[in-house]
Design a protein around this motif. Structure first.
Motif, mmCIF file in Angstrom:
data_model
loop_
_atom_site.group_PDB
_atom_site.id
_atom_site.type_symbol
_atom_site.label_atom_id
_atom_site.label_comp_id
_atom_site.label_asym_id
_atom_site.label_seq_id
_atom_site.Cartn_x
_atom_site.Cartn_y
_atom_site.Cartn_z
ATOM 1 N N HIS A 1 -18.592 8.876 -11.183
ATOM 2 C CA HIS A 1 -17.936 9.679 -10.151
ATOM 3 C C HIS A 1 -18.709 9.488 -8.845
ATOM 4 C CE1 HIS A 1 -15.807 11.639 -13.450
ATOM 5 N NE2 HIS A 1 -16.968 11.694 -14.054
ATOM 6 N N LEU A 2 -18.053 8.890 -7.853
ATOM 7 C CA LEU A 2 -18.671 8.737 -6.535
ATOM 8 C C LEU A 2 -18.508 10.028 -5.750
ATOM 9 C CD1 LEU A 2 -17.684 5.179 -5.300
ATOM 10 C CD2 LEU A 2 -19.943 6.002 -5.943
ATOM 11 N N VAL A 3 -19.601 10.499 -5.181
ATOM 12 C CA VAL A 3 -19.576 11.698 -4.348
ATOM 13 C C VAL A 3 -20.229 11.360 -3.008
ATOM 14 C CG1 VAL A 3 -19.597 13.302 -6.307
ATOM 15 C CG2 VAL A 3 -21.755 12.545 -5.327
ATOM 16 N N TRP A 4 -19.844 12.097 -2.000
ATOM 17 C CA TRP A 4 -20.382 11.836 -0.661
ATOM 18 C C TRP A 4 -21.169 13.020 -0.111
ATOM 19 C CZ3 TRP A 4 -20.421 6.952 -0.147
ATOM 20 C CH2 TRP A 4 -19.424 6.190 -0.757
ATOM 21 N N TYR A 5 -21.323 14.054 -0.945
ATOM 22 C CA TYR A 5 -22.123 15.208 -0.536
ATOM 23 C C TYR A 5 -23.003 15.609 -1.706
ATOM 24 C CZ TYR A 5 -23.641 19.596 1.316
ATOM 25 O OH TYR A 5 -24.427 20.602 1.775
ATOM 26 N N PRO A 6 -24.287 15.774 -1.514
ATOM 27 C CA PRO A 6 -24.939 15.591 -0.223
ATOM 28 C C PRO A 6 -24.986 14.112 0.161
ATOM 29 C CG PRO A 6 -26.568 16.102 -1.903
ATOM 30 C CD PRO A 6 -25.228 16.203 -2.553
ATOM 31 N N GLN A 7 -24.890 13.890 1.436
ATOM 32 C CA GLN A 7 -24.911 12.528 1.963
ATOM 33 C C GLN A 7 -26.261 11.886 1.672
ATOM 34 O OE1 GLN A 7 -24.036 12.380 6.126
ATOM 35 N NE2 GLN A 7 -24.279 10.173 6.255
ATOM 36 N N TRP A 8 -26.216 10.610 1.296
ATOM 37 C CA TRP A 8 -27.453 9.887 1.050
ATOM 38 C C TRP A 8 -28.182 9.646 2.361
ATOM 39 C CZ3 TRP A 8 -29.788 5.480 2.739
ATOM 40 C CH2 TRP A 8 -30.910 5.061 2.026
ATOM 41 N N GLY A 9 -29.495 9.725 2.305
ATOM 42 C CA GLY A 9 -30.343 9.404 3.451
ATOM 43 C C GLY A 9 -31.668 8.874 2.951
ATOM 44 N N PRO A 10 -32.466 8.270 3.806
ATOM 45 C CA PRO A 10 -33.734 7.669 3.380
ATOM 46 C C PRO A 10 -34.712 8.667 2.755
ATOM 47 C CG PRO A 10 -33.407 7.412 5.762
ATOM 48 C CD PRO A 10 -32.185 8.053 5.204
ATOM 49 N N GLU A 11 -34.514 9.944 2.998
ATOM 50 C CA GLU A 11 -35.386 10.951 2.378
ATOM 51 C C GLU A 11 -35.198 10.994 0.852
ATOM 52 O OE1 GLU A 11 -31.501 12.854 3.148
ATOM 53 O OE2 GLU A 11 -32.814 11.649 4.407
ATOM 54 N N ARG A 12 -34.115 10.428 0.351
ATOM 55 C CA ARG A 12 -33.851 10.403 -1.095
ATOM 56 C C ARG A 12 -34.595 9.259 -1.795
ATOM 57 N NH1 ARG A 12 -30.529 13.808 -3.293
ATOM 58 N NH2 ARG A 12 -30.238 12.389 -5.049
#
Length: 118
Positions: free
Chosen positions: A95-106
């Protein structure tokens, strides 16, 4: 990485089984390498959750670094291959989700070092 949902367990043995299986699933996902970045999906922080039911069905909740990523099909195939190789897994849904949005902090510490991010 946190699990999407806790698995209900009726006994300590059953809970131990699900914990062991989750560890195997995460290890399998660590073999799936993003072809552009050369780092696995776990260290990139793209996997948001892995859930397993008593029938051997695995649900993966994940995101991508960008919408419209051209590698979606490649990653999907590789995730299915890796997880279906784990004994006891009978089916996989992603399941693709867009929230929370990916960012370099991940990114994990390893991924940051590999990518030269300080």
């Amino acid at each position: 990485m946190a699990d999407k949902a806790e698995q209900p367990a009726s006994s300590p043995e059953e809970q131990a089984y699900f914990d062991q299986m989750r560890n195997k699933l995460v290890k399998a996902l660590e073999t799936v390498i993003d072809p552009e970045l050369g780092i696995d999906l776990i260290n990139l922080g793209l996997i948001y959750g892995v859930d397993l039911d008593e029938n051997g069905h695995c649900d993966v909740e994940m995101t991508l670094t960008t919408m419209g990523c051209p590698l979606t099909d490649v990653l999907d195939d590789e995730i299915h291959r890796a997880l279906m190789a784990v004994p006891g897994i009978k089916s996989v849904d992603i399941h693709l989700v867009w929230y929370p949005q990916w960012g370099p902090e991940r990114l994990s510490r390893y991924a940051k070092m590999a990518l030269g991010i300080h």
